[in-house]
Design a protein around this motif. Structure first.
Motif, PDB file in Angstrom:
ATOM      1  N   ASN A 309       0.825  -1.210   0.000  1.00  0.00           N
ATOM      2  CA  ASN A 309       0.000   0.000   0.000  1.00  0.00           C
ATOM      3  C   ASN A 309       0.859   1.260   0.000  1.00  0.00           C
ATOM      4  OD1 ASN A 309      -2.379  -1.430  -0.013  1.00  0.00           O
ATOM      5  ND2 ASN A 309      -2.653  -1.386   2.198  1.00  0.00           N
ATOM      6  N   SER A 313       0.950   3.955  -3.042  1.00  0.00           N
ATOM      7  CA  SER A 313       0.548   5.337  -2.732  1.00  0.00           C
ATOM      8  C   SER A 313       1.592   6.329  -3.231  1.00  0.00           C
ATOM      9  CB  SER A 313       0.352   5.499  -1.220  1.00  0.00           C
ATOM     10  OG  SER A 313      -0.752   4.747  -0.775  1.00  0.00           O
ATOM     11  N   LYS A 362      -7.189  -4.683  -3.306  1.00  0.00           N
ATOM     12  CA  LYS A 362      -8.131  -4.118  -4.281  1.00  0.00           C
ATOM     13  C   LYS A 362      -8.194  -2.596  -4.195  1.00  0.00           C
ATOM     14  CE  LYS A 362     -11.193  -8.020  -5.140  1.00  0.00           C
ATOM     15  NZ  LYS A 362     -12.583  -8.468  -5.280  1.00  0.00           N
ATOM     16  N   ASP A 363      -8.091  -2.069  -2.989  1.00  0.00           N
ATOM     17  CA  ASP A 363      -8.131  -0.607  -2.851  1.00  0.00           C
ATOM     18  C   ASP A 363      -6.927   0.043  -3.532  1.00  0.00           C
ATOM     19  OD1 ASP A 363     -10.504  -0.692  -1.466  1.00  0.00           O
ATOM     20  OD2 ASP A 363      -9.562  -0.686   0.513  1.00  0.00           O
ATOM     21  N   LYS A 366      -7.439  -0.010  -7.202  1.00  0.00           N
ATOM     22  CA  LYS A 366      -8.387   1.031  -7.632  1.00  0.00           C
ATOM     23  C   LYS A 366      -7.688   2.377  -7.777  1.00  0.00           C
ATOM     24  CE  LYS A 366     -12.684  -0.906  -5.779  1.00  0.00           C
ATOM     25  NZ  LYS A 366     -13.742  -0.763  -4.758  1.00  0.00           N
ATOM     26  N   LYS A 367      -6.723   2.659  -6.891  1.00  0.00           N
ATOM     27  CA  LYS A 367      -5.974   3.913  -6.995  1.00  0.00           C
ATOM     28  C   LYS A 367      -5.203   3.958  -8.317  1.00  0.00           C
ATOM     29  CE  LYS A 367      -5.172   4.613  -2.023  1.00  0.00           C
ATOM     30  NZ  LYS A 367      -4.133   4.707  -0.970  1.00  0.00           N
ATOM     31  N   ARG A 513     -14.293  -7.397  -1.067  1.00  0.00           N
ATOM     32  CA  ARG A 513     -13.249  -6.447  -0.695  1.00  0.00           C
ATOM     33  C   ARG A 513     -12.102  -7.163   0.012  1.00  0.00           C
ATOM     34  NH1 ARG A 513     -14.522  -1.381  -1.382  1.00  0.00           N
ATOM     35  NH2 ARG A 513     -12.934  -0.672   0.089  1.00  0.00           N
ATOM     36  N   ASP A 514     -11.004  -6.399   0.222  1.00  0.00           N
ATOM     37  CA  ASP A 514      -9.824  -6.974   0.892  1.00  0.00           C
ATOM     38  C   ASP A 514     -10.179  -7.444   2.294  1.00  0.00           C
ATOM     39  OD1 ASP A 514      -8.223  -6.396  -1.278  1.00  0.00           O
ATOM     40  OD2 ASP A 514      -7.768  -4.382  -0.558  1.00  0.00           O
TER      41      ASP A 514
END
Length: 514
Positions: A309, A313, A362-363, A366-367, A513-514
């Motif tokens: 993550n 980011s 998944k989040d 999506k980014k 979702r995760d």
């Protein structure tokens, strides 16, 4: 060989430019061949080819300190021609001797290979409820610390003839260099240690010098690329892991000391992945280092949960900032220039070692897709279509789909033995093959216990994706042709965890979702 010259690279002052040598190669090729052969026969590397202009290249931190610069040597083009010939001859003898874990400066090896070899072993251990720990070792200017006499001794130990050793010694000794800043030069000074950074032969000699370290460290594994060395261990017992890492660190420190390398023990880092009740620390030499939750290794930020993550980011933030700058001058750019800029400054953010972080949450995915959506909007000046519509309209691929294609290319290298051997431990070919049956599976799917680590592994995903490939594509042995075919392929209803949707009666498709 002269035809391969990169004429954009600089040469030393008052020397023949590379473009001239390349354009007029036919007129002097016989002469240069005679001179090179004579030099090899007499084991003598001309002193005039050893004169280097040092260009200080800033690496990091403050520009006011010399230690934050890399001394890159600019050498005569004729020197590189001679070095290439020597490199080919040395490689022929050393390629089978160098460890598969040495991933730096070798054809077919990349930082990505070193990282995925390590992270896949971490996932395998954590999938079984175990631990993974790593000590990142920080060396000071390793290229500049190599002892010439010790290097020659190692070359002799590897079985090189006296004449070959004499030639390499001639290459190393009597080297003079000066620092060049703009149009000013320092005094000449002799290089008595190390190999010139910027030479053709230097990186290979560094690998030869470092190679036996990987034989000394026996209790742990090593992730290496150039002078970045990381010792790691996977197991089920936390105390055993700690003892093994500390013992291997002592072995490595002793090797560094014996081989004239300087290790900054206070700058070493420790990361431990796996469930535990409290953070731990370890002894590295005379220093005690505390565990951290994430480290930057070979350009990738690795966290102790392997969700990447933090790394993604950072990539997204960089891509968005580049995209904002390009949008300001959009009206002044043609489509082709706009495409070049966007690919160079935005899309390229996601092109380095993608197989290391592609198994993200998944989040995070999506980014990446949101940045890609903005990329397509700006490129085609279409702000009304959805992301899926833009992809379909221009027959484009998502970053995730491109990563799957890159994954399949690496598996093709394993199947047809085009790539480094260390990938064979990740993508294991089936034990039996009946070539008459077209339904055979080329790669065996690993037994997994968890969705968090087992399902999210390259070994698992790769075996699934490979089986989705059409048989006529799988059977292509030529790597270039396979790349061409697979770069235009995308899986229908991709079954990976990033693309999974489930049907719930009365609701319809829902995303897990995760």
């Amino acid at each position: 060989m002269i035809a391969d010259f990169d004429t954009k690279k600089a040469t030393t002052s008052n020397n023949i430019p590379g473009k001239f040598l390349k354009d007029y190669a036919e007129s002097y090729s016989k002469t240069i061949t005679h001179l090179v052969n004579k030099s090899i026969d007499t084991s003598n590397f001309s002193d005039k080819l050893k004169l280097a202009d040092i260009h200080p290249i800033h690496k990091k931190d403050s520009r006011n300190y010399a230690k934050n610069y890399r001394p890159v040597s600019v050498l005569p083009y004729a020197s590189k021609l001679y070095e290439r010939i020597l490199k080919e001859q040395i490689n022929a003898s050393m390629d089978s001797i160098l460890s598969d874990k040495l991933c730096g400066y070798r054809k077919g090896f990349t930082a990505q290979h070193a990282l995925i070899s390590m992270t896949e072993k971490w996932r395998k251990s954590m999938d079984k409820g175990g631990f993974a720990g790593a000590i990142l070792m920080d060396l000071s200017k390793a290229f500049d610390c190599m002892n010439h006499d010790l290097l020659i001794a190692k070359i002799n130990a590897y079985g090189f003839s006296k004449e070959a050793s004499k030639t390499i010694k001639s290459f190393l000794e009597s080297r003079w260099q000066r620092v060049k800043i703009e149009n000013s030069f320092s005094e000449w000074f002799e290089l008595t240690l190390g190999v010139p950074q910027g030479s053709v032969l230097g990186p290979l000699l560094f690998n030869i010098y470092l190679n036996d370290l990987l034989w000394f460290v026996k209790d742990c594994d090593i992730c290496n690329f150039a002078d970045d060395t990381t010792i790691y261990f996977c197991g089920h017992d936390l105390n055993e892991m700690k003892n093994k890492l500390e013992k291997s660190a002592d072995v490595a420190i002793e090797w560094f000391h014996t081989n004239y390398f300087k290790l900054n023990t206070d700058k070493c880092k420790l990361i431990v992945a796996g469930r535990k009740s409290h953070p731990i620390n370890m002894r590295v030499g005379t220093s005690i280092i505390e565990e951290v939750t994430s480290v930057k290794l070979l350009g990738v930020t690795i966290d102790n949960k392997l969700n990447f993550n933090e790394h993604i980011s950072k990539l997204v933030k960089k891509a968005n900032s580049k995209l904002s700058v390009i949008k300001r001058g959009l009206n002044m750019l043609s489509f082709n220039k706009r495409k070049t800029l966007l690919n160079s400054f935005v899309q390229s953010q996601f092109s380095f070692a993608p197989l290391v972080w592609m198994l993200c949450g998944k989040d995070a995915n999506k980014k990446i897709n949101r940045v890609h959506y903005k990329f397509l909007q700006v490129l085609y000046e279409d702000y009304t279509s959805t992301f899926e519509q833009l992809l379909n309209k221009y027959n484009a691929f998502t970053i995730h789909q491109r990563n799957i294609q890159n994954l399949l290319i690496e598996m093709h290298k394993v199947k047809y033995k085009h790539g480094p051997m260390l990938l064979n431990d990740i993508f294991k070919t089936s034990n039996f093959k009946l070539h008459a049956l077209r339904s055979n599976k080329d790669f065996s799917r690993p037994k997994i216990k968890s969705t968090k680590y087992g399902e999210k592994s390259l070994a698992n995903m790769g075996s699934i994706m490979w089986n989705l490939l059409p048989n006529n594509v799988k059977e292509i042995e030529d790597l270039a042709e396979f790349k061409l075919r697979v770069k235009s392929w995308k899986p229908e209803k991709c079954p990976c965890y990033l693309c999974k949707y489930y049907f719930l009666e009365g609701v319809g498709l829902i995303e897990i979702r995760d």
